[in-house]
Design a protein around this motif. Structure first.
Motif, PDB file in Angstrom:
ATOM      1  N   VAL A 155      13.578 -15.840 -65.729  1.00 44.25           N
ATOM      2  CA  VAL A 155      14.390 -16.241 -64.591  1.00 44.25           C
ATOM      3  C   VAL A 155      13.839 -15.519 -63.366  1.00 44.25           C
ATOM      4  N   TRP A 156      13.807 -16.210 -62.228  1.00 44.54           N
ATOM      5  CA  TRP A 156      13.305 -15.603 -60.994  1.00 44.54           C
ATOM      6  C   TRP A 156      14.227 -15.911 -59.820  1.00 44.54           C
ATOM      7  N   GLU A 157      14.143 -15.043 -58.852  1.00 40.23           N
ATOM      8  CA  GLU A 157      14.842 -15.232 -57.578  1.00 40.23           C
ATOM      9  C   GLU A 157      13.958 -14.652 -56.481  1.00 40.23           C
ATOM     10  N   THR A 158      13.584 -15.459 -55.500  1.00 39.71           N
ATOM     11  CA  THR A 158      12.687 -15.019 -54.436  1.00 39.71           C
ATOM     12  C   THR A 158      13.480 -14.362 -53.310  1.00 39.71           C
ATOM     13  N   VAL A 159      12.748 -13.865 -52.323  1.00 40.58           N
ATOM     14  CA  VAL A 159      13.399 -13.239 -51.172  1.00 40.58           C
ATOM     15  C   VAL A 159      14.162 -14.269 -50.353  1.00 40.58           C
ATOM     16  N   GLU A 160      13.846 -15.558 -50.519  1.00 40.79           N
ATOM     17  CA  GLU A 160      14.570 -16.631 -49.845  1.00 40.79           C
ATOM     18  C   GLU A 160      15.687 -17.197 -50.724  1.00 40.79           C
ATOM     19  N   LEU A 161      16.002 -16.461 -51.825  1.00 41.16           N
ATOM     20  CA  LEU A 161      17.086 -16.828 -52.742  1.00 41.16           C
ATOM     21  C   LEU A 161      16.834 -18.169 -53.421  1.00 41.16           C
ATOM     22  N   VAL A 162      15.571 -18.469 -53.691  1.00 36.71           N
ATOM     23  CA  VAL A 162      15.208 -19.636 -54.487  1.00 36.71           C
ATOM     24  C   VAL A 162      15.175 -19.192 -55.945  1.00 36.71           C
ATOM     25  N   ASP A 169      11.334 -25.318 -73.311  1.00 40.40           N
ATOM     26  CA  ASP A 169      11.722 -26.719 -73.146  1.00 40.40           C
ATOM     27  C   ASP A 169      11.419 -27.254 -71.749  1.00 40.40           C
ATOM     28  N   GLY A 170      11.192 -26.398 -70.759  1.00 36.34           N
ATOM     29  CA  GLY A 170      10.925 -26.865 -69.402  1.00 36.34           C
ATOM     30  C   GLY A 170      11.479 -25.897 -68.369  1.00 36.34           C
ATOM     31  N   ILE A 171      11.613 -26.426 -67.171  1.00 35.50           N
ATOM     32  CA  ILE A 171      12.049 -25.611 -66.023  1.00 35.50           C
ATOM     33  C   ILE A 171      13.354 -26.176 -65.498  1.00 35.50           C
ATOM     34  N   ASP A 172      14.292 -25.269 -65.214  1.00 34.89           N
ATOM     35  CA  ASP A 172      15.547 -25.630 -64.578  1.00 34.89           C
ATOM     36  C   ASP A 172      15.615 -24.883 -63.252  1.00 34.89           C
ATOM     37  N   GLY A 173      15.864 -25.604 -62.205  1.00 27.18           N
ATOM     38  CA  GLY A 173      15.866 -24.985 -60.881  1.00 27.18           C
ATOM     39  C   GLY A 173      14.613 -25.328 -60.117  1.00 27.18           C
ATOM     40  N   THR A 174      14.242 -24.464 -59.177  1.00 24.57           N
ATOM     41  CA  THR A 174      13.112 -24.724 -58.283  1.00 24.57           C
ATOM     42  C   THR A 174      11.956 -23.795 -58.612  1.00 24.57           C
ATOM     43  N   PRO A 175      10.791 -24.312 -58.948  1.00 24.26           N
ATOM     44  CA  PRO A 175       9.627 -23.445 -59.181  1.00 24.26           C
ATOM     45  C   PRO A 175       9.086 -22.903 -57.861  1.00 24.26           C
ATOM     46  N   VAL A 176       8.402 -21.788 -57.942  1.00 19.23           N
ATOM     47  CA  VAL A 176       7.812 -21.145 -56.759  1.00 19.23           C
ATOM     48  C   VAL A 176       6.309 -21.125 -56.948  1.00 19.23           C
ATOM     49  N   THR A 177       5.606 -21.758 -56.017  1.00 20.48           N
ATOM     50  CA  THR A 177       4.150 -21.836 -56.073  1.00 20.48           C
ATOM     51  C   THR A 177       3.554 -20.961 -54.980  1.00 20.48           C
ATOM     52  N   THR A 178       2.542 -20.165 -55.321  1.00 21.65           N
ATOM     53  CA  THR A 178       1.882 -19.280 -54.370  1.00 21.65           C
ATOM     54  C   THR A 178       0.853 -20.058 -53.559  1.00 21.65           C
ATOM     55  N   PRO A 179       0.309 -19.490 -52.465  1.00 16.60           N
ATOM     56  CA  PRO A 179      -0.706 -20.197 -51.676  1.00 16.60           C
ATOM     57  C   PRO A 179      -1.929 -20.626 -52.478  1.00 16.60           C
ATOM     58  N   GLY A 180      -2.215 -19.961 -53.593  1.00 16.70           N
ATOM     59  CA  GLY A 180      -3.357 -20.362 -54.417  1.00 16.70           C
ATOM     60  C   GLY A 180      -3.015 -21.449 -55.412  1.00 16.70           C
TER      61      GLY A 180
END
Length: 282
Positions: A155-162, A169-180
């Motif tokens: 589970v992750w939470e970014t500084v922008e609360l994403v 089984d997969g992803i629930d929520g919003t994935p976070v992709t880096t500039p690369g």
């Protein structure tokens, strides 16, 4: 007249009778004048008073300097500075007097509160009830990748609360992709990997393991440690970024609980994922 008197003798006698000796002049006493009063003792010259006048022209005549005192005499006080306004002429500048206020030192820059002492990755081999916390140094927190083996959910939470959740089984929520074009936190070959190059994007994370199996954490410099739950429940390790450091803590859980309940207890709520697409044209 006697006969033996010669003519020369007669002339001398004649002259003596004609010329009578004058009496010596009597010196007259001059009147005694009253003695003049003694002049008052000279007072030492006072220091020059500060000039308060307005000089509009002409050279300013400085006062005559007093004679230099003897070596044994005390030093004289400095003359007061001029407070007048001079619009012309060559007036000598008054000596600068030291300020009466002491020099103030610049205020020290405020320091941020430092975290409490915690064990390092070199001091801990297993996260357990006695040593549940480990703190990485800034180098270990920013170079390479943080690899967590044995995780079944992350589970992750970014500084922008994403917020997002990834499982087998997969992803629930919003994935976070880096500039690369690489996921900030995701699965790769059965291991959960956090890209530390972009660690400034993450606020906190959660690694959930399987019951009866430990979680293993590996760093770029070869340091590694494990996290195990002695009660037999699935080990759960929370990750928190504090400034430039990462902290990993073994979270005690009473028993095995569903993933959704675990997310609610830690305050994670997956952010709805919105797929970006081109605007429609009419």
């Amino acid at each position: 007249m006697p006969l033996n008197t010669s003519p020369v003798r007669r002339d001398i006698d004649y002259l003596r009778r004609r010329v009578k000796p004058r009496p010596a002049p009597v010196a007259q006493a001059e009147p005694v004048a009253s003695a003049p009063a003694a002049p008052p003792p000279a007072t030492p010259a006072a220091s020059a008073a500060p000039s308060t006048g307005l000089t509009l022209g002409g050279p300013s005549t400085p006062a005559a300097a007093p004679p230099a005192p003897a070596a044994s005499a005390a030093p004289s006080a400095p003359s007061a500075p001029s407070t007048g306004l001079s619009l012309g002429g060559s007036s000598s500048p008054a000596p600068a007097t030291p300020s009466g206020h002491p020099a103030t030192t610049p205020a020290a820059a405020p320091t941020t509160p430092q975290p409490f002492p915690a064990p390092t990755a070199e001091e801990v081999r297993v996260l357990e009830d006695e040593t549940p916390l480990v703190r990485l140094d800034p180098r270990q927190s920013a170079i390479g990748s943080l690899i967590v083996g044995g995780a079944t959910a992350i589970v992750w939470e970014t500084v922008e609360l994403v917020t997002g959740v990834a499982t087998a089984d997969g992803i629930d929520g919003t994935p976070v992709t880096t500039p690369g074009n690489r996921p900030l936190l995701g699965f790769d070959g059965g291991d959960a990997i956090l890209a530390l190059r972009h660690v400034h994007l993450i606020r906190r994370a959660l690694f959930v393991g399987a019951a009866g199996r430990p979680l293993t954490v590996q760093l770029f410099d070869g340091e590694s440690f494990a996290a195990a739950d002695d009660t037999g429940a699935p080990p759960v390790v929370s990750l928190l970024r504090i400034g430039s450091r990462l902290e990993l803590r073994l979270e005690p859980l009473p028993a095995e609980i569903p993933l959704q309940t675990l997310l609610q207890q830690f305050g994670f709520e997956p952010t709805p994922y919105v797929v970006a697409r081109e605007p429609r044209r009419r």
